[in-house]
Scaffold this motif. Structure first.
Motif, mmCIF file in Angstrom:
data_model
loop_
_atom_site.group_PDB
_atom_site.id
_atom_site.type_symbol
_atom_site.label_atom_id
_atom_site.label_comp_id
_atom_site.label_asym_id
_atom_site.label_seq_id
_atom_site.Cartn_x
_atom_site.Cartn_y
_atom_site.Cartn_z
ATOM 1 N N VAL A 212 0.839 -1.207 0.000
ATOM 2 C CA VAL A 212 0.000 0.000 0.000
ATOM 3 C C VAL A 212 0.873 1.256 0.000
ATOM 4 C CG1 VAL A 212 -1.622 1.316 1.416
ATOM 5 C CG2 VAL A 212 -2.013 -1.107 1.012
ATOM 6 N N VAL A 213 1.950 1.263 0.789
ATOM 7 C CA VAL A 213 2.855 2.416 0.806
ATOM 8 C C VAL A 213 3.503 2.593 -0.562
ATOM 9 C CG1 VAL A 213 5.041 3.267 1.736
ATOM 10 C CG2 VAL A 213 3.286 2.400 3.277
ATOM 11 N N TRP A 214 3.927 1.497 -1.170
ATOM 12 C CA TRP A 214 4.560 1.548 -2.487
ATOM 13 C C TRP A 214 3.594 2.118 -3.523
ATOM 14 C CZ3 TRP A 214 3.898 -2.211 -6.673
ATOM 15 C CH2 TRP A 214 4.806 -2.028 -7.712
ATOM 16 N N ALA A 215 2.342 1.624 -3.524
ATOM 17 C CA ALA A 215 1.346 2.137 -4.466
ATOM 18 C C ALA A 215 1.030 3.606 -4.176
ATOM 19 C CB ALA A 215 0.073 1.297 -4.391
ATOM 20 N N GLY A 216 0.971 3.973 -2.904
ATOM 21 C CA GLY A 216 0.725 5.368 -2.538
ATOM 22 C C GLY A 216 1.839 6.290 -3.009
ATOM 23 N N LEU A 217 3.076 5.833 -2.910
ATOM 24 C CA LEU A 217 4.200 6.639 -3.396
ATOM 25 C C LEU A 217 4.150 6.802 -4.917
ATOM 26 C CD1 LEU A 217 7.106 5.308 -1.180
ATOM 27 C CD2 LEU A 217 6.114 7.603 -1.148
ATOM 28 N N ILE A 218 3.745 5.753 -5.603
ATOM 29 C CA ILE A 218 3.613 5.853 -7.066
ATOM 30 C C ILE A 218 2.532 6.869 -7.418
ATOM 31 C CG2 ILE A 218 2.859 4.607 -9.139
ATOM 32 C CD1 ILE A 218 4.271 2.138 -7.969
ATOM 33 N N LEU A 219 1.389 6.800 -6.746
ATOM 34 C CA LEU A 219 0.309 7.751 -7.014
ATOM 35 C C LEU A 219 0.708 9.179 -6.645
ATOM 36 C CD1 LEU A 219 -2.807 5.717 -5.834
ATOM 37 C CD2 LEU A 219 -2.113 6.252 -8.176
ATOM 38 N N ALA A 220 1.422 9.347 -5.528
ATOM 39 C CA ALA A 220 1.876 10.683 -5.142
ATOM 40 C C ALA A 220 2.868 11.237 -6.164
ATOM 41 C CB ALA A 220 2.507 10.642 -3.754
ATOM 42 N N SER A 221 3.767 10.398 -6.660
ATOM 43 C CA SER A 221 4.720 10.837 -7.683
ATOM 44 C C SER A 221 4.012 11.202 -8.977
ATOM 45 C CB SER A 221 5.744 9.741 -7.960
ATOM 46 O OG SER A 221 6.491 9.469 -6.815
ATOM 47 N N PHE A 222 2.999 10.419 -9.341
ATOM 48 C CA PHE A 222 2.227 10.716 -10.548
ATOM 49 C C PHE A 222 1.490 12.043 -10.401
ATOM 50 C CE2 PHE A 222 -1.677 10.271 -13.109
ATOM 51 C CZ PHE A 222 -1.099 10.164 -14.359
ATOM 52 N N GLY A 223 0.860 12.252 -9.263
ATOM 53 C CA GLY A 223 0.168 13.518 -9.020
ATOM 54 C C GLY A 223 1.121 14.698 -9.013
ATOM 55 N N PHE A 224 2.287 14.513 -8.409
ATOM 56 C CA PHE A 224 3.297 15.569 -8.389
ATOM 57 C C PHE A 224 3.785 15.881 -9.809
ATOM 58 C CE2 PHE A 224 7.802 16.778 -8.034
ATOM 59 C CZ PHE A 224 7.636 17.985 -7.391
ATOM 60 N N ALA A 225 3.969 14.840 -10.623
ATOM 61 C CA ALA A 225 4.422 15.052 -12.002
ATOM 62 C C ALA A 225 3.380 15.828 -12.810
ATOM 63 C CB ALA A 225 4.721 13.717 -12.668
ATOM 64 N N LEU A 226 2.096 15.498 -12.607
ATOM 65 C CA LEU A 226 1.048 16.249 -13.304
ATOM 66 C C LEU A 226 1.025 17.709 -12.869
ATOM 67 C CD1 LEU A 226 -1.923 13.722 -13.307
ATOM 68 C CD2 LEU A 226 -0.445 14.362 -15.220
ATOM 69 N N ALA A 227 1.188 17.944 -11.574
ATOM 70 C CA ALA A 227 1.193 19.316 -11.073
ATOM 71 C C ALA A 227 2.387 20.091 -11.616
ATOM 72 C CB ALA A 227 1.204 19.317 -9.552
ATOM 73 N N VAL A 228 3.539 19.456 -11.653
ATOM 74 C CA VAL A 228 4.736 20.128 -12.178
ATOM 75 C C VAL A 228 4.558 20.461 -13.652
ATOM 76 C CG1 VAL A 228 7.168 19.768 -12.754
ATOM 77 C CG2 VAL A 228 6.341 19.202 -10.482
ATOM 78 N N ARG A 229 3.992 19.533 -14.413
ATOM 79 C CA ARG A 229 3.792 19.796 -15.838
ATOM 80 C C ARG A 229 2.820 20.967 -16.041
ATOM 81 N NH1 ARG A 229 1.154 15.308 -19.333
ATOM 82 N NH2 ARG A 229 2.850 14.131 -18.425
ATOM 83 N N ARG A 230 1.727 20.972 -15.273
ATOM 84 C CA ARG A 230 0.742 22.047 -15.412
ATOM 85 C C ARG A 230 1.347 23.386 -15.021
ATOM 86 N NH1 ARG A 230 -3.961 23.700 -11.691
ATOM 87 N NH2 ARG A 230 -2.324 23.123 -10.256
#
Length: 111
Positions: free
Chosen positions: A75-93
């Motif tokens: 669950v922590v591993w999946a949460g880190l992947i989702l947090a990184s994905f969300g951060f990447a989208l925010a950085v791109r925007r």
């Protein structure tokens, strides 16, 4: 007092507040530095759990079973992947907003 971070205008001394763009860029860098540290700390939590006793006494507290520890790590591993994905989208925007000087483009505008 003059700062050398590029936040002040030419001939202006350091002010207590920086430009909004500079402030947001610094906060993005802070999040980028904090996410791996947070992930490492969360992945170290199972090391602090007590081992389960294979022959528990009737009134004793038993430890955490390995199956729950593995589920926690997954669950922590999946949460880190989702947090990184969300951060990447925010950085791109935010990067598009900074480079274009306005709102990010939507859809397929041909130039």
């Amino acid at each position: 007092m003059i700062r050398g971070d590029g936040a002040e205008s030419e001939g202006e001394t350091g002010a207590p507040f920086v430009e909004r763009r500079t402030y947001r860029r610094r906060r993005l860098m802070d999040v980028a530095r904090l996410l791996p540290v947070l992930g490492a700390l969360l992945l170290l939590v199972p090391l602090m759990w007590p081992d389960p006793d294979p022959y528990p006494a009737p009134d004793s507290m038993s430890g955490m079973p390995l199956s729950r520890a593995m589920i926690y790590i997954l669950v922590v591993w999946a949460g880190l992947i989702l947090a990184s994905f969300g951060f990447a989208l925010a950085v791109r925007r935010w990067a598009e907003h900074w480079t274009e000087g306005g709102e990010p483009r939507r859809g397929g505008d041909a130039d």
